[in-house]
Write a protein that holds these residues in place. Structure first.
Motif, PDB file in Angstrom:
ATOM      1  N   ASP A 111      -4.692 -12.408   0.928  1.00 18.63           N
ATOM      2  CA  ASP A 111      -4.264 -11.252   1.729  1.00 18.63           C
ATOM      3  C   ASP A 111      -4.481  -9.945   0.963  1.00 18.63           C
ATOM      4  O   ASP A 111      -4.311  -9.903  -0.255  1.00 18.63           O
ATOM      5  CB  ASP A 111      -2.758 -11.337   2.019  1.00 18.63           C
ATOM      6  CG  ASP A 111      -2.401 -12.610   2.776  1.00 18.63           C
ATOM      7  OD1 ASP A 111      -3.297 -13.161   3.444  1.00 18.63           O
ATOM      8  OD2 ASP A 111      -1.241 -13.040   2.685  1.00 18.63           O
ATOM      9  N   VAL A 112      -4.795  -8.895   1.710  1.00 20.55           N
ATOM     10  CA  VAL A 112      -4.801  -7.552   1.135  1.00 20.55           C
ATOM     11  C   VAL A 112      -3.703  -6.793   1.880  1.00 20.55           C
ATOM     12  O   VAL A 112      -3.750  -6.659   3.106  1.00 20.55           O
ATOM     13  CB  VAL A 112      -6.184  -6.875   1.288  1.00 20.55           C
ATOM     14  CG1 VAL A 112      -6.138  -5.438   0.777  1.00 20.55           C
ATOM     15  CG2 VAL A 112      -7.242  -7.674   0.527  1.00 20.55           C
ATOM     16  N   VAL A 113      -2.696  -6.359   1.142  1.00 26.60           N
ATOM     17  CA  VAL A 113      -1.500  -5.793   1.774  1.00 26.60           C
ATOM     18  C   VAL A 113      -1.813  -4.429   2.382  1.00 26.60           C
ATOM     19  O   VAL A 113      -2.511  -3.612   1.779  1.00 26.60           O
ATOM     20  CB  VAL A 113      -0.368  -5.656   0.720  1.00 26.60           C
ATOM     21  CG1 VAL A 113       0.886  -5.072   1.331  1.00 26.60           C
ATOM     22  CG2 VAL A 113      -0.079  -7.002   0.082  1.00 26.60           C
ATOM     23  N   ASP A 114      -1.276  -4.209   3.563  1.00 27.21           N
ATOM     24  CA  ASP A 114      -1.479  -2.929   4.232  1.00 27.21           C
ATOM     25  C   ASP A 114      -0.177  -2.130   4.141  1.00 27.21           C
ATOM     26  O   ASP A 114       0.820  -2.478   4.780  1.00 27.21           O
ATOM     27  CB  ASP A 114      -1.853  -3.202   5.702  1.00 27.21           C
ATOM     28  CG  ASP A 114      -1.998  -1.913   6.493  1.00 27.21           C
ATOM     29  OD1 ASP A 114      -1.962  -0.828   5.876  1.00 27.21           O
ATOM     30  OD2 ASP A 114      -2.139  -1.994   7.732  1.00 27.21           O
ATOM     31  N   LEU A 115      -0.196  -1.089   3.325  1.00 21.56           N
ATOM     32  CA  LEU A 115       1.016  -0.272   3.155  1.00 21.56           C
ATOM     33  C   LEU A 115       0.899   1.043   3.927  1.00 21.56           C
ATOM     34  O   LEU A 115       1.633   1.997   3.652  1.00 21.56           O
ATOM     35  CB  LEU A 115       1.253   0.025   1.667  1.00 21.56           C
ATOM     36  CG  LEU A 115       1.518  -1.168   0.744  1.00 21.56           C
ATOM     37  CD1 LEU A 115       1.685  -0.702  -0.702  1.00 21.56           C
ATOM     38  CD2 LEU A 115       2.752  -1.943   1.180  1.00 21.56           C
ATOM     39  N   SER A 116      -0.027   1.095   4.886  1.00 22.11           N
ATOM     40  CA  SER A 116      -0.303   2.386   5.542  1.00 22.11           C
ATOM     41  C   SER A 116       0.887   2.904   6.342  1.00 22.11           C
ATOM     42  O   SER A 116       0.959   4.098   6.635  1.00 22.11           O
ATOM     43  CB  SER A 116      -1.553   2.282   6.425  1.00 22.11           C
ATOM     44  OG  SER A 116      -1.337   1.290   7.402  1.00 22.11           O
ATOM     45  N   ARG A 117       1.843   2.035   6.668  1.00 18.20           N
ATOM     46  CA  ARG A 117       3.016   2.524   7.411  1.00 18.20           C
ATOM     47  C   ARG A 117       4.028   3.214   6.495  1.00 18.20           C
ATOM     48  O   ARG A 117       5.020   3.751   6.955  1.00 18.20           O
ATOM     49  CB  ARG A 117       3.668   1.369   8.184  1.00 18.20           C
ATOM     50  CG  ARG A 117       2.878   1.041   9.470  1.00 18.20           C
ATOM     51  CD  ARG A 117       3.557  -0.037  10.262  1.00 18.20           C
ATOM     52  NE  ARG A 117       3.538  -1.294   9.556  1.00 18.20           N
ATOM     53  CZ  ARG A 117       4.485  -2.231   9.640  1.00 18.20           C
ATOM     54  NH1 ARG A 117       5.550  -2.036  10.380  1.00 18.20           N
ATOM     55  NH2 ARG A 117       4.389  -3.366   8.972  1.00 18.20           N
ATOM     56  N   ILE A 118       3.757   3.175   5.205  1.00 13.44           N
ATOM     57  CA  ILE A 118       4.649   3.899   4.276  1.00 13.44           C
ATOM     58  C   ILE A 118       4.075   5.297   4.083  1.00 13.44           C
ATOM     59  O   ILE A 118       2.900   5.462   3.757  1.00 13.44           O
ATOM     60  CB  ILE A 118       4.760   3.161   2.921  1.00 13.44           C
ATOM     61  CG1 ILE A 118       5.402   1.784   3.151  1.00 13.44           C
ATOM     62  CG2 ILE A 118       5.555   3.986   1.916  1.00 13.44           C
ATOM     63  CD1 ILE A 118       5.415   0.898   1.917  1.00 13.44           C
TER      64      ILE A 118
END
Ligand code: URA
Length: 450
Positions: free
Chosen positions: A67-74
């Motif tokens: 997995d590549v984590v998606d932190l775009s909502r932060i």
């Protein structure tokens, strides 16, 4: 393509193509290539090395293996910090809240770790009630609301590295530049932050024993981060003696609280402030490194970093009262002291040997199945350069088992040297590595500790 050809080509010192590296890494991860062939391949890499292009490819392949984590909502620029590992290194517990108090969102996934003590996640779990497992939604909400969350690795971050690292650990193939770089950077790149700060340790308790070796590793990691489009910087810091005064899980949390109250040892305070300052700079909350460092110092002095730590702990279900009363942390049943056998100055507390002693107390894992004793460890009452009189306590070993305590005491005796003259204390922050405005990777040696 065939595995034997790839092993043979690497054994002969040839550079491998992306396809060849992918074939062996993904084949091993999928269980199609056996341990003995992968072990031979790793040993060939250990002796013949990989060039920069191969290391970039290896890192990308391992990153993309899971997995590549998606932190775009932060909201904001997320900054991750990673230490290559040392004895008594609790800087994440300190620099994280300082940077968060200055407005940098910290969304960190941390490891448990084998070795001298647990990893950051183990240390945090010594706080009663603290949860290091969180659903993604909750993790993201905590960072948006409190500015910081630290959780154990979830999902499948770089599974190729996980499998390969376990094999390296038992085949004598850990200490190789390309393998260390790709292992660390694949996980950092998969963890989703926008910028990365690396604390590359150097000295007896670190992978890299000399400043030159540490700078070479740091430059390669900074270049790999840069090539992946992430702003990446590194500090080279001393690991010839344990950092701060405590080694062990709850003992290190207790020390982190002291530092956040601005009552900590000079070395750990200084490194934490510098790391936090660079995180603030990378997070674009300061316009220069110096401004970031002075903001970090202020957050420590005005108590905002300590309050951020309380918010963080309580947000993850932990008992925030440990900050006012550290006796609420786990404590061991026994303690034994090492006393100075002579008058003089402490000239050495060998970090590696101190780490081994800490492992004997039960504070660290020998194998990944071991249960850690969260209350065990060692507290140093003297650091290198301190004067001692015969009979003064140099350190206290905390343990829940008399036999283990005796073993740890025997080990810690081997770490300490006392001499008649005061020797020079090793500098703490040795170099910084970064890309300049002309896109060159710069290694800047810091001459004096300020
Ligand atoms: N830490 C890692 O994650 N990988 C290495 O290879 C060395 C240290």
């Amino acid at each position: 393509m065939n595995t034997i050809d790839i092993i043979t080509r690497k054994r002969n010192g040839e550079a491998l193509s992306r396809n060849e590296i992918e074939y062996i890494i993904m084949g091993y991860t999928a269980g199609e290539i056996p341990d003995y062939q992968m072990a031979a391949f790793l040993m060939a890499v250990f002796f013949k090395g990989m060039n920069k292009e191969e290391t970039v490819e290896l890192t990308q392949i391992m990153k993309n293996s899971g997995d590549v984590v998606d932190l775009s909502r932060i909201r904001g620029i997320k900054v991750d910090k990673h230490s290559t590992g040392g004895v008594g290194d609790k800087t994440t517990l300190i620099a994280g809240p300082i940077a968060a108090a200055c407005g940098v969102p910290i969304a960190k996934m941390s490891g448990r770790g084998l070795g001298f003590t647990g990893g950051t996640v183990d240390k945090l779990e010594s706080i009663p009630g603290f949860r290091t497992l969180m659903a993604e939604e909750e993790f993201i909400n905590q960072v948006n609301e409190k500015g910081i969350a630290v959780i154990g690795q979830t999902g499948q971050i770089a599974p190729a590295d996980k499998k390969i690292y376990a094999l390296r650990d038992v085949t004598g193939t850990v200490e190789n530049l390309s393998l260390i770089t790709s292992s660390i950077m694949s996980k950092k790149l998969a963890a989703g932050s926008d910028a990365i700060l690396l604390d590359v340790k150097c000295g007896s308790g670190a992978f890299m024993k000399t400043q030159d070796e540490a700078e070479t590793l740091a430059s390669l990691m900074v270049e790999i981060g840069h090539a992946a489009g992430k702003e990446t910087m590194a500090l080279i810091t001393d690991m010839s003696q344990p950092l701060g005064h405590s080694v062990g899980n709850s003992l290190e949390v207790e020390e982190a609280v002291e530092v956040l109250k601005n009552q900590g040892e000079e070395d750990i305070t200084k490194i934490s402030v510098n790391l936090a300052g660079l995180m603030i700079f990378l997070g674009k909350k300061a316009s220069s490194r110096d401004e970031g460092i002075s903001m970090a110092r202020k957050a420590l002095e005005n108590g905002s970093a300590l309050e951020k730590f309380r918010d963080f702990v309580e947000g993850q279900g932990g008992n925030g009262n440990i900050i006012d009363d550290t006796s609420l942390l786990p404590h061991s049943n026994f303690s034994v002291a090492l006393k100075a056998w002579d008058n003089g100055y402490v000239s050495e507390i060998d970090a590696m040997q101190a780490g081994l002693a800490s492992q004997h107390t039960g504070a660290g894992r020998m194998t990944k199945e071991d249960r850690i004793d969260l209350s065990a460890g060692i507290r140093f009452h003297r650091k290198v350069g301190d004067k001692v009189n015969k009979g003064d306590i140099i350190c206290t070993v905390f343990c829940n088992d008399c036999e283990k305590a005796q073993k740890a005491l025997d080990e810690i005796k081997k770490a300490v040297r006392i001499e008649g003259n005061r020797l020079e204390i090793p500098s703490l922050i040795k170099s910084e590595v970064y890309f300049d405005e002309k896109d060159r990777c710069i290694v800047h040696r810091i001459d004096h500790d300020s």
